[in-house]
Design a protein around this motif. Structure first.
Motif, PDB file in Angstrom:
ATOM      1  N   GLY A 116       0.810  -1.218   0.000  1.00 65.09           N
ATOM      2  CA  GLY A 116       0.000   0.000   0.000  1.00 65.09           C
ATOM      3  C   GLY A 116       0.837   1.258   0.000  1.00 65.09           C
ATOM      4  N   THR A 117       1.979   1.205  -0.621  1.00 60.17           N
ATOM      5  CA  THR A 117       2.899   2.339  -0.631  1.00 60.17           C
ATOM      6  C   THR A 117       2.235   3.571  -1.228  1.00 60.17           C
ATOM      7  N   GLY A 118       2.206   4.658  -0.477  1.00 62.38           N
ATOM      8  CA  GLY A 118       1.648   5.909  -0.977  1.00 62.38           C
ATOM      9  C   GLY A 118       0.141   5.971  -0.986  1.00 62.38           C
ATOM     10  N   GLU A 119      -0.512   4.988  -0.403  1.00 62.04           N
ATOM     11  CA  GLU A 119      -1.970   4.954  -0.450  1.00 62.04           C
ATOM     12  C   GLU A 119      -2.601   6.174   0.210  1.00 62.04           C
ATOM     13  N   MET A 120      -1.989   6.687   1.266  1.00 62.49           N
ATOM     14  CA  MET A 120      -2.584   7.790   2.005  1.00 62.49           C
ATOM     15  C   MET A 120      -2.225   9.151   1.430  1.00 62.49           C
ATOM     16  N   GLN A 121      -1.759   9.198   0.216  1.00 62.91           N
ATOM     17  CA  GLN A 121      -1.560  10.475  -0.459  1.00 62.91           C
ATOM     18  C   GLN A 121      -2.897  10.949  -1.038  1.00 62.91           C
ATOM     19  N   ALA A 122      -3.157  12.224  -0.911  1.00 60.25           N
ATOM     20  CA  ALA A 122      -4.431  12.780  -1.392  1.00 60.25           C
ATOM     21  C   ALA A 122      -4.331  13.058  -2.892  1.00 60.25           C
ATOM     22  N   LYS A 123      -4.616  12.015  -3.674  1.00 63.18           N
ATOM     23  CA  LYS A 123      -4.520  12.137  -5.128  1.00 63.18           C
ATOM     24  C   LYS A 123      -5.770  11.614  -5.850  1.00 63.18           C
ATOM     25  N   GLY A 124      -6.836  11.352  -5.103  1.00 67.42           N
ATOM     26  CA  GLY A 124      -8.058  10.870  -5.726  1.00 67.42           C
ATOM     27  C   GLY A 124      -8.831  11.999  -6.389  1.00 67.42           C
ATOM     28  N   SER A 125      -9.874  11.630  -7.150  1.00 69.98           N
ATOM     29  CA  SER A 125     -10.623  12.621  -7.925  1.00 69.98           C
ATOM     30  C   SER A 125     -12.118  12.329  -7.916  1.00 69.98           C
ATOM     31  N   ILE A 126     -12.877  13.384  -8.163  1.00 71.32           N
ATOM     32  CA  ILE A 126     -14.287  13.291  -8.529  1.00 71.32           C
ATOM     33  C   ILE A 126     -14.397  13.915  -9.919  1.00 71.32           C
ATOM     34  N   ALA A 127     -14.813  13.108 -10.888  1.00 75.03           N
ATOM     35  CA  ALA A 127     -14.856  13.571 -12.272  1.00 75.03           C
ATOM     36  C   ALA A 127     -16.248  13.375 -12.850  1.00 75.03           C
ATOM     37  N   LEU A 128     -16.573  14.191 -13.855  1.00 75.12           N
ATOM     38  CA  LEU A 128     -17.820  14.050 -14.603  1.00 75.12           C
ATOM     39  C   LEU A 128     -17.486  13.512 -15.989  1.00 75.12           C
ATOM     40  N   LEU A 129     -18.087  12.402 -16.361  1.00 76.99           N
ATOM     41  CA  LEU A 129     -17.887  11.779 -17.668  1.00 76.99           C
ATOM     42  C   LEU A 129     -19.156  11.973 -18.496  1.00 76.99           C
ATOM     43  N   GLU A 130     -18.988  12.402 -19.756  1.00 79.98           N
ATOM     44  CA  GLU A 130     -20.150  12.672 -20.598  1.00 79.98           C
ATOM     45  C   GLU A 130     -19.960  12.104 -21.996  1.00 79.98           C
ATOM     46  N   ASP A 131     -21.057  11.715 -22.580  1.00 78.18           N
ATOM     47  CA  ASP A 131     -21.115  11.285 -23.978  1.00 78.18           C
ATOM     48  C   ASP A 131     -21.739  12.433 -24.760  1.00 78.18           C
ATOM     49  N   THR A 132     -20.920  13.250 -25.399  1.00 77.58           N
ATOM     50  CA  THR A 132     -21.431  14.460 -26.043  1.00 77.58           C
ATOM     51  C   THR A 132     -21.953  14.232 -27.452  1.00 77.58           C
ATOM     52  N   ASP A 133     -21.542  13.120 -28.090  1.00 74.94           N
ATOM     53  CA  ASP A 133     -21.992  12.889 -29.467  1.00 74.94           C
ATOM     54  C   ASP A 133     -23.050  11.793 -29.575  1.00 74.94           C
ATOM     55  N   GLY A 134     -23.471  11.236 -28.437  1.00 79.03           N
ATOM     56  CA  GLY A 134     -24.573  10.293 -28.429  1.00 79.03           C
ATOM     57  C   GLY A 134     -24.269   8.926 -28.994  1.00 79.03           C
ATOM     58  N   ASP A 135     -22.983   8.546 -29.030  1.00 81.08           N
ATOM     59  CA  ASP A 135     -22.644   7.226 -29.580  1.00 81.08           C
ATOM     60  C   ASP A 135     -22.580   6.151 -28.505  1.00 81.08           C
ATOM     61  N   GLY A 136     -22.930   6.496 -27.268  1.00 80.12           N
ATOM     62  CA  GLY A 136     -22.948   5.518 -26.195  1.00 80.12           C
ATOM     63  C   GLY A 136     -21.628   5.350 -25.483  1.00 80.12           C
ATOM     64  N   LYS A 137     -20.628   6.142 -25.822  1.00 82.91           N
ATOM     65  CA  LYS A 137     -19.311   6.027 -25.201  1.00 82.91           C
ATOM     66  C   LYS A 137     -18.857   7.408 -24.731  1.00 82.91           C
ATOM     67  N   VAL A 138     -18.278   7.440 -23.549  1.00 88.46           N
ATOM     68  CA  VAL A 138     -17.801   8.697 -22.982  1.00 88.46           C
ATOM     69  C   VAL A 138     -16.711   9.297 -23.855  1.00 88.46           C
ATOM     70  N   ASP A 139     -16.845  10.584 -24.142  1.00 89.29           N
ATOM     71  CA  ASP A 139     -15.810  11.272 -24.912  1.00 89.29           C
ATOM     72  C   ASP A 139     -15.337  12.554 -24.242  1.00 89.29           C
ATOM     73  N   ARG A 140     -15.872  12.819 -23.059  1.00 84.35           N
ATOM     74  CA  ARG A 140     -15.472  14.042 -22.360  1.00 84.35           C
ATOM     75  C   ARG A 140     -15.320  13.777 -20.877  1.00 84.35           C
ATOM     76  N   ARG A 141     -14.198  14.209 -20.334  1.00 79.00           N
ATOM     77  CA  ARG A 141     -13.901  14.067 -18.906  1.00 79.00           C
ATOM     78  C   ARG A 141     -13.599  15.449 -18.341  1.00 79.00           C
ATOM     79  N   GLN A 142     -14.304  15.795 -17.270  1.00 77.83           N
ATOM     80  CA  GLN A 142     -14.031  17.040 -16.558  1.00 77.83           C
ATOM     81  C   GLN A 142     -13.851  16.713 -15.079  1.00 77.83           C
ATOM     82  N   VAL A 143     -12.739  17.127 -14.521  1.00 80.79           N
ATOM     83  CA  VAL A 143     -12.454  16.864 -13.112  1.00 80.79           C
ATOM     84  C   VAL A 143     -12.921  18.060 -12.294  1.00 80.79           C
ATOM     85  N   LEU A 144     -13.864  17.817 -11.408  1.00 80.12           N
ATOM     86  CA  LEU A 144     -14.354  18.893 -10.549  1.00 80.12           C
ATOM     87  C   LEU A 144     -13.492  19.031  -9.303  1.00 80.12           C
ATOM     88  N   LEU A 145     -13.068  17.895  -8.752  1.00 81.20           N
ATOM     89  CA  LEU A 145     -12.287  17.894  -7.517  1.00 81.20           C
ATOM     90  C   LEU A 145     -11.151  16.902  -7.657  1.00 81.20           C
TER      91      LEU A 145
END
Length: 793
Positions: free
Chosen positions: A107-136
């Motif tokens: 678990g080396t480095g596990e307690m480092q604050a490097k996690g994220s909350i991201a929003l994934l979106e499918d902007t072209d409607g093909d059923g697959k995510v094509d946009r990632r925005q990290v809020l936190l």
């Protein structure tokens, strides 16, 4: 007597009481146990390799039941180490990314604050995510994400937060960012902390591994009885209240608002009654039983020797064609009750449970029993989905906006946390290089029926309140749940008449519309717009669940309707069981409902939950009920419960009767129980036990004998066992603390003192454990290297 003051005195007292740590043989990993022979059931040369697969290769590794297909929705670099997702009103995927979890076996480095909350979106409607925005980002092990009006809730390793989401020109940015509950996930290890924040039908957010629930209210609203306001912003105020302690990782609900959860060694468990049903009486707090849905067996597609106790007899199949495969669940994760529109009708309402240690997803039909929920596997000795890729780690499932099931795949070689990891598993990990390429990948899949079209993903944020109303009856649960949340959390009371009209047009006798009717009823409840005519119409529905929902929401009726409401409850009780249960519970909302309580007792008291439901429904009127029956009822169990009301909690702690040294032990043991020892993870924060994990301490005969308890603390205990009149047959094994270098004899003595003097247990002051008691038992059982069984003790 010399008095020593200050910090030095406290430290000296703690050292004298707890004693120095007993010397033990150093172990390589925390999960190791002296004397355990960690032999391979399968020769390493016979185990298939576990290379990193591309998403395209991973899809080919899945074995699916006929009719199903699977699509990649997102993969790296759009998502990394996902552990939880939530859909917003546009169909966007909010994902909690635990990107430092166990990068290697230490678990080396596990307690480092490097996690994220991201929003994934499918902007072209093909059923697959094509946009990632990290809020936190720069978060410490984020574990929970949930959508709320104005933004999102999320939890890190310790606390619950609100993050305001501001949208402009298709982009998002962070607005207000507040800590709303610093104690949300304080206790326990990474595997044993609160998680979930499931928005339920009643408007409360419920959690696994927790006894707390949360609700947003308008800023002017009155705080409900038993709740407390803990936070407010410009959108709403947040209240918190106690609820039943439940589950381990993940929580879900059905169309009626009943909750389902799991233990790591057992798949989905369901609660027969609505949450909080048995907690209406302030002097009475029985457990809310959770029933196992089906058995614990699993059927992997590949050898699975990479489980923590794979060397122990019975964990893996030892011979034959399935040699080396896991026998039972060991890492059940966030289940879902399928409520979508894409799969065939026979799958609607089924419980789906991921098992990441066996690289599969199991499916169980939920069966409504008489006073219980049970179930059976949908596929005989097979799984819904199984992979030959050992790195496939499905940790959560979700009902999706398009009617399918979304699968959250952490895609991580190491699953077991270092707090419990054994040398055996570390060697398995090293041998197949499962400690490499972690925390840099992740996948989200869509499981769907190949011959059915997916539901269109609507942008509900663009709809008016009036346009949201028809979605409350949509065939796909995501539309119903999201529309209800939007209307309730914004308090769109202007829609109440439209909702009522839609509801009154529906036929109460149409069983196929039960899901829509309960959705509409709960929305009226959330808008504080329940009326007597609506309750009367649907409390007479032939569907027990619709009738019970009508009774439950009827609790919000104004005082002028209470007399009529009591009569409706009595009528409901006369239609049979389980309607009588709800009548007995809901009468708590009004004064003087003793006639209902008495009728339910007279007619049904020998059936499951009836006594508990009646006592709960009496609320604060228990004395008045006794007076109404001349102080005696011809059922001794009822009289015993009534006589004991209010006493159990008062007598739950025996601390004040202990000596000064005993009280110091008690306090130290309490901290250990909820903290470093992680006892609460399996036995519950209030000692009630957790289904599938650990038994209750209430009324436990196992605490009386000091020597037996010391043996269990040192070397563990394997079920099944009896605790009082309860039979606990859990697959989980308590491993014991004998080889834990961080747990001294004094620490174990302190835990013993705490559990022997809590939750209604009490011992005489001269019977307090000491470090010497533990040391003596340790010496006498030095050759012991496996957990005890009930017969041995």
């Amino acid at each position: 007597m010399i008095k020593i003051k200050g910090v030095f005195a406290a430290l000296l007292l703690a050292k004298l009481l707890l004693g120095a740590a007993t010397a033990v043989v150093a172990q390589s990993f925390n999960g190791d146990r002296d004397g355990h022979k960690m032999v391979d059931v399968v020769a390493k040369s016979d185990i298939p390799p576990a290379p990193v697969l591309s998403p395209e290769q991973a899809v080919k590794s899945f074995l699916l039941q006929p009719g199903f297909t699977i699509d990649v929705v997102a993969n790296e670099p759009q998502v990394f180490s996902p552990v939880a997702i939530a859909f917003d009103a546009k169909g966007g995927i909010w994902v909690a990314e635990m990107t430092t979890y166990m990068p290697d076996v230490r678990g080396t480095g596990e307690m480092q604050a490097k996690g994220s909350i991201a929003l994934l979106e499918d902007t072209d409607g093909d059923g697959k995510v094509d946009r990632r925005q990290v809020l936190l980002d720069n978060l410490l092990l984020p574990r929970t994400v949930s959508v709320v009006h104005g933004g999102i809730f999320y939890a890190d390793h310790n606390s619950l937060y609100f993050a305001e989401v501001l949208r402009q020109d298709g982009n998002i940015r962070l607005g207000v960012h507040d800590k709303v509950d610093p104690s949300y996930a304080q206790s326990g290890s990474v595997e044993h902390k609160a998680n979930g924040m499931l928005y339920n039908m009643d408007g409360w957010y419920y959690n696994a591994k927790s006894d707390q629930r949360y609700k947003t209210l308008s800023l002017q609203a009155e705080v409900p009885a038993g709740a407390e306001e803990i936070y407010r912003n410009r959108y709403w105020k947040l209240v918190r209240a106690a609820t039943d302690y439940r589950g381990q990782w993940g929580i879900t609900h059905d169309d009626y608002g009943r909750l389902y959860h799991n233990g790591n060694s057992s798949p989905i468990h369901g609660e027969y009654l609505l949450p909080g049903s048995l907690l209406r009486n302030p002097g009475f707090w029985p457990d809310m039983p959770a029933h196992s849905i089906g058995d614990n067996r699993v059927y992997p597609a590949r050898m699975t020797p990479g489980v923590n106790r794979g060397y122990m007899d019975g964990v893996l199949i030892s011979d034959g064609d399935n040699k080396g495969k896991l026998v039972n669940f060991t890492a059940a994760s966030a289940s879902v009750v399928y409520r979508g529109s894409n799969l065939p009708a026979r799958f609607y309402g089924a419980g789906l449970t991921p098992e990441p240690a066996a690289n599969l997803i199991s499916a169980r039909q939920i069966i409504e029993g008489h006073g219980e929920l049970n179930g059976e596997n949908l596929f005989d000795q097979q799984e819904l989905l199984a992979s030959t890729d050992e790195r496939f780690r499905p940790v959560a499932l979700a009902n999706a906006p398009d009617g399918s099931v979304y699968i959250v795949d952490m895609y991580h070689g190491i699953l077991q946390h270092k707090d419990f990891l054994t040398s055996y598993l570390a060697e398995q990990i090293k041998d197949r290089k499962l400690d490499e390429n972690n925390n840099t990948m992740g996948r989200i899949y869509r499981l769907r029926w190949q011959e059915r079209t997916l539901a269109p993903i609507a942008n509900l944020l663009e709809l008016s309140d009036k346009d949201l109303v028809p979605l409350l009856t949509h065939k796909n649960a995501w539309h119903r749940d999201t529309a209800r949340r939007l209307l309730v959390q914004t308090q769109a009371v202007n829609t109440a008449s439209d909702i009522r009209k839609l509801l009154m047009k529906s036929d109460p006798s149409d069983m196929a519309q039960a899901y829509a009717q309960t959705s509409l009823l709960w929305t009226l409840y959330g808008l504080n717009a329940v009326d007597l005519a609506t309750v009367k119409r649907f409390i007479e529905a032939p569907s027990p669940q619709v009738a019970m929902t009508a009774a439950a929401v009827g609790e919000a009726l104004p005082a002028k309707d209470h007399k009529a409401y009591k009569n409706l409850l009595l009528t409901l009780a006369k239609t049979g069981y389980p309607q009588a249960l709800q009548a007995a519970i809901s009468v708590a909302a009004v004064d003087g409902g003793h006639k209902v309580s008495r009728y339910v007792l007279d007619q049904y008291r020998q059936l499951p939950y009836v006594r508990e439901a009646v006592i709960s429904g009496l609320g604060a009127e228990s004395k008045a009920f006794l007076a109404s029956i001349d102080g005696q009822y011809p059922d001794q169990e009822i009289m015993d419960i009534l006589a004991g009301l209010g006493k159990k909690r008062q007598d739950a702690s025996n601390r004040e009767n202990l000596t000064a040294s005993g009280q110091a032990f008690y306090d130290a043991g309490k901290a250990l129980y909820h903290g470093r020892a992680a006892c609460a993870g399996c036995h519950g924060a209030h000692g009630k036990g957790v289904p599938g994990l650990g038994p209750t301490f209430w009324g436990s005969q196992w605490l009386a004998n000091k020597e037996k308890l010391a043996k269990v603390l040192l070397h563990g205990l394997r079920g099944p066992i009896w605790v009082g009149q309860e039979y606990w047959n859990t697959a989980a094994v308590m491993p014991g603390f004998a080889t834990r270098e961080d747990m001294s004899d004094g620490d174990l003595a302190a835990i013993a003192v705490y559990i022997r003097n809590s939750w209604g247990n009490s011992v005489s002051p001269d019977s307090v454990f000491t470090a010497e008691d533990i040391a003596n038992t340790r010496s006498a059982t030095a050759s012991r290297n496996t957990p005890y069984t009930e017969r041995e003790l």
